[in-house]
Design a protein around this motif. Structure first.
Motif, mmCIF file in Angstrom:
data_model
loop_
_atom_site.group_PDB
_atom_site.id
_atom_site.type_symbol
_atom_site.label_atom_id
_atom_site.label_comp_id
_atom_site.label_asym_id
_atom_site.label_seq_id
_atom_site.Cartn_x
_atom_site.Cartn_y
_atom_site.Cartn_z
ATOM 1 N N ILE A 294 -26.577 40.575 101.665
ATOM 2 C CA ILE A 294 -25.642 41.247 100.749
ATOM 3 C C ILE A 294 -25.241 40.246 99.674
ATOM 4 N N GLN A 295 -25.337 40.666 98.424
ATOM 5 C CA GLN A 295 -24.911 39.800 97.328
ATOM 6 C C GLN A 295 -23.909 40.548 96.453
ATOM 7 N N LEU A 296 -22.681 40.057 96.418
ATOM 8 C CA LEU A 296 -21.692 40.615 95.485
ATOM 9 C C LEU A 296 -21.590 39.677 94.295
ATOM 10 N N ASN A 297 -21.750 40.249 93.106
ATOM 11 C CA ASN A 297 -21.710 39.453 91.887
ATOM 12 C C ASN A 297 -20.548 39.874 91.001
ATOM 13 N N HIS A 298 -19.577 39.016 90.874
ATOM 14 C CA HIS A 298 -18.444 39.243 89.959
ATOM 15 C C HIS A 298 -17.946 40.687 90.017
ATOM 16 N N VAL A 299 -17.556 41.099 91.201
ATOM 17 C CA VAL A 299 -17.116 42.480 91.403
ATOM 18 C C VAL A 299 -15.622 42.624 91.074
ATOM 19 N N TYR A 300 -15.335 43.608 90.227
ATOM 20 C CA TYR A 300 -13.949 43.957 89.873
ATOM 21 C C TYR A 300 -13.689 45.399 90.272
ATOM 22 N N LYS A 301 -12.492 45.650 90.815
ATOM 23 C CA LYS A 301 -12.082 47.030 91.080
ATOM 24 C C LYS A 301 -10.579 47.134 90.832
ATOM 25 N N THR A 302 -10.216 47.985 89.914
ATOM 26 C CA THR A 302 -8.801 48.155 89.580
ATOM 27 C C THR A 302 -8.372 49.580 89.902
ATOM 28 N N PHE A 303 -7.221 49.698 90.554
ATOM 29 C CA PHE A 303 -6.633 51.023 90.773
ATOM 30 C C PHE A 303 -5.406 51.155 89.888
ATOM 31 N N PHE A 304 -5.150 52.355 89.465
ATOM 32 C CA PHE A 304 -3.966 52.607 88.646
ATOM 33 C C PHE A 304 -2.941 53.363 89.465
ATOM 34 N N LYS A 305 -1.749 52.808 89.518
ATOM 35 C CA LYS A 305 -0.677 53.484 90.249
ATOM 36 C C LYS A 305 0.350 53.926 89.229
ATOM 37 N N GLY A 306 0.402 55.196 88.963
ATOM 38 C CA GLY A 306 1.297 55.656 87.918
ATOM 39 C C GLY A 306 0.700 55.295 86.571
ATOM 40 N N LYS A 307 1.522 55.338 85.532
ATOM 41 C CA LYS A 307 0.980 55.206 84.189
ATOM 42 C C LYS A 307 0.635 53.763 83.819
ATOM 43 N N ASP A 308 1.564 52.830 84.126
ATOM 44 C CA ASP A 308 1.267 51.475 83.660
ATOM 45 C C ASP A 308 1.213 50.386 84.735
ATOM 46 N N THR A 309 1.014 50.805 85.971
ATOM 47 C CA THR A 309 0.855 49.770 86.999
ATOM 48 C C THR A 309 -0.601 49.689 87.430
ATOM 49 N N GLU A 310 -1.189 48.530 87.234
ATOM 50 C CA GLU A 310 -2.571 48.307 87.657
ATOM 51 C C GLU A 310 -2.578 47.432 88.889
ATOM 52 N N VAL A 311 -3.463 47.759 89.826
ATOM 53 C CA VAL A 311 -3.655 46.888 90.977
ATOM 54 C C VAL A 311 -5.085 46.362 90.934
ATOM 55 N N HIS A 312 -5.197 45.049 90.864
ATOM 56 C CA HIS A 312 -6.536 44.451 90.874
ATOM 57 C C HIS A 312 -6.958 44.234 92.328
ATOM 58 N N ALA A 313 -7.540 45.275 92.898
ATOM 59 C CA ALA A 313 -7.904 45.217 94.324
ATOM 60 C C ALA A 313 -9.037 44.220 94.538
ATOM 61 N N LEU A 314 -9.968 44.168 93.586
ATOM 62 C CA LEU A 314 -11.018 43.146 93.614
ATOM 63 C C LEU A 314 -11.057 42.495 92.243
ATOM 64 N N ASP A 315 -10.938 41.189 92.240
ATOM 65 C CA ASP A 315 -10.793 40.456 90.985
ATOM 66 C C ASP A 315 -11.823 39.326 90.933
ATOM 67 N N ASP A 316 -13.002 39.659 90.423
ATOM 68 C CA ASP A 316 -14.080 38.673 90.285
ATOM 69 C C ASP A 316 -14.553 38.140 91.646
ATOM 70 N N VAL A 317 -14.918 39.067 92.516
ATOM 71 C CA VAL A 317 -15.390 38.666 93.848
ATOM 72 C C VAL A 317 -16.892 38.415 93.833
ATOM 73 N N THR A 318 -17.261 37.190 94.143
ATOM 74 C CA THR A 318 -18.667 36.828 94.284
ATOM 75 C C THR A 318 -18.854 36.254 95.679
ATOM 76 N N MET A 319 -19.742 36.819 96.435
ATOM 77 C CA MET A 319 -20.018 36.263 97.764
ATOM 78 C C MET A 319 -21.406 36.667 98.235
#
Ligand SMILES: Nc1ncnc2c1ncn2[C@@H]1O[C@H](COP(=O)(O)OP(=O)(O)OP(=O)(O)O)[C@@H](O)[C@H]1O
Ligand SMILES: [Mg+2]
Length: 222
Positions: free
Chosen positions: A2-27
């Motif tokens: 398994i190769q993860l390359n610079h993976v980003y995943k952002t969720f939006f909670k409400g209008k202006d709250t972002e959660v960076h659930a994955l922030d540049d994950v490489t493994m």
């Protein structure tokens, strides 16, 4: 592998709250690795597992499993890969409570359109391997947490996938059951399975041949 390359995943909670659930994950997970991932609640561990399972797509970056980018595969192909190449053990076990252990174990075979007879032979083999053959005909709802855990693992082993993915498998277990599970995962790893496990248990986290820690969507070696 398994190769993860610079993976980003952002969720939006409400209008202006972002959660960076994955922030540049490489493994990288190599065949034969026993990878443990620990970290605080909300740090992105389950999100990472879901990306690897192909249940969630990365916003940026990619996850390549044995040369295949699951995000670019069809739903059918993804489901097929999950069924045949991954043994997935979920945090809440994901078992059907009103069905027997045997019926739960038949499921991956039915999805793969293999016969019930072959499923039952394999189920028997796996339940004996895990020393829980006496539970075969019990309804899941009558089992203890530790027993359900073993059944969930048994189901994960049914298809003999080389990759075992487990998210918090010790969540509901006491110390003794946790030790037994660590022993089992080490044994499966020695027998050649690649294992990725998310855990809050430090003893389990320290059992990995590769140990990671997540915080705020970022991943570090432990
Ligand atoms: N489908 C979703 N929609 C919105 N936010 C989400 C979603 N999935 C995860 N999140 C958020 O992303 C962050 C990471 O969640 P994740 O479930 O990956 O954490 P975790 O490390 O597995 O936590 P835990 O140890 O509690 O299981 C959290 O802030 C969570 O609320
Ligand atoms: Mg989680």
């Amino acid at each position: 592998m398994i190769q993860l390359n610079h993976v980003y995943k952002t969720f939006f909670k409400g209008k202006d709250t972002e959660v960076h659930a994955l922030d540049d994950v490489t493994m990288t997970v190599k065949d034969g690795d026993f990878v443990t991932i620990t970290g605080p609640s909300g740090s992105g561990k389950s999100t990472l597992m879901r990306v690897v399972e192909g249940m969630e797509c990365a916003d940026q970056g990619n996850c390549i499993l044995n040369g295949i980018d699951l995000a670019k595969s069809s739903d059918k192909k993804r489901a097929e890969i999950r069924n045949q190449k991954m043994g997935i053990v979920l945090q809440d076990f994901g078992l059907f409570n009103d069905q027997t252990v045997k019926q739960n174990l038949q499921l991956p075979f039915l999805i793969a359109k293999r016969s019930i007879k072959s499923a039952n032979i394999r189920a028997q083999e796996i339940l004996e391997y895990l020393h829980i053959a006496e539970l075969t005909n019990r309804k899941v709802q009558t089992l203890s947490g530790g027993q359900k855990q073993r059944v969930a693992i048994a189901r994960g082993l049914m298809m003999d996938a080389n990759l075992i993915l487990a998210d918090e498998p010790t969540g509901a277990l006491d110390h003794k059951a946790t030790e037994q599970l660590i022993f089992l995962l080490k044994k499966l790893n020695k027998e050649g399975k690649t294992i990725v496990v998310v855990t809050h248990d430090m003893e389990m986290a320290r059992s990995g041949t590769k140990q990671f820690y997540m915080e705020d969507g970022k991943i570090f070696p432990l």
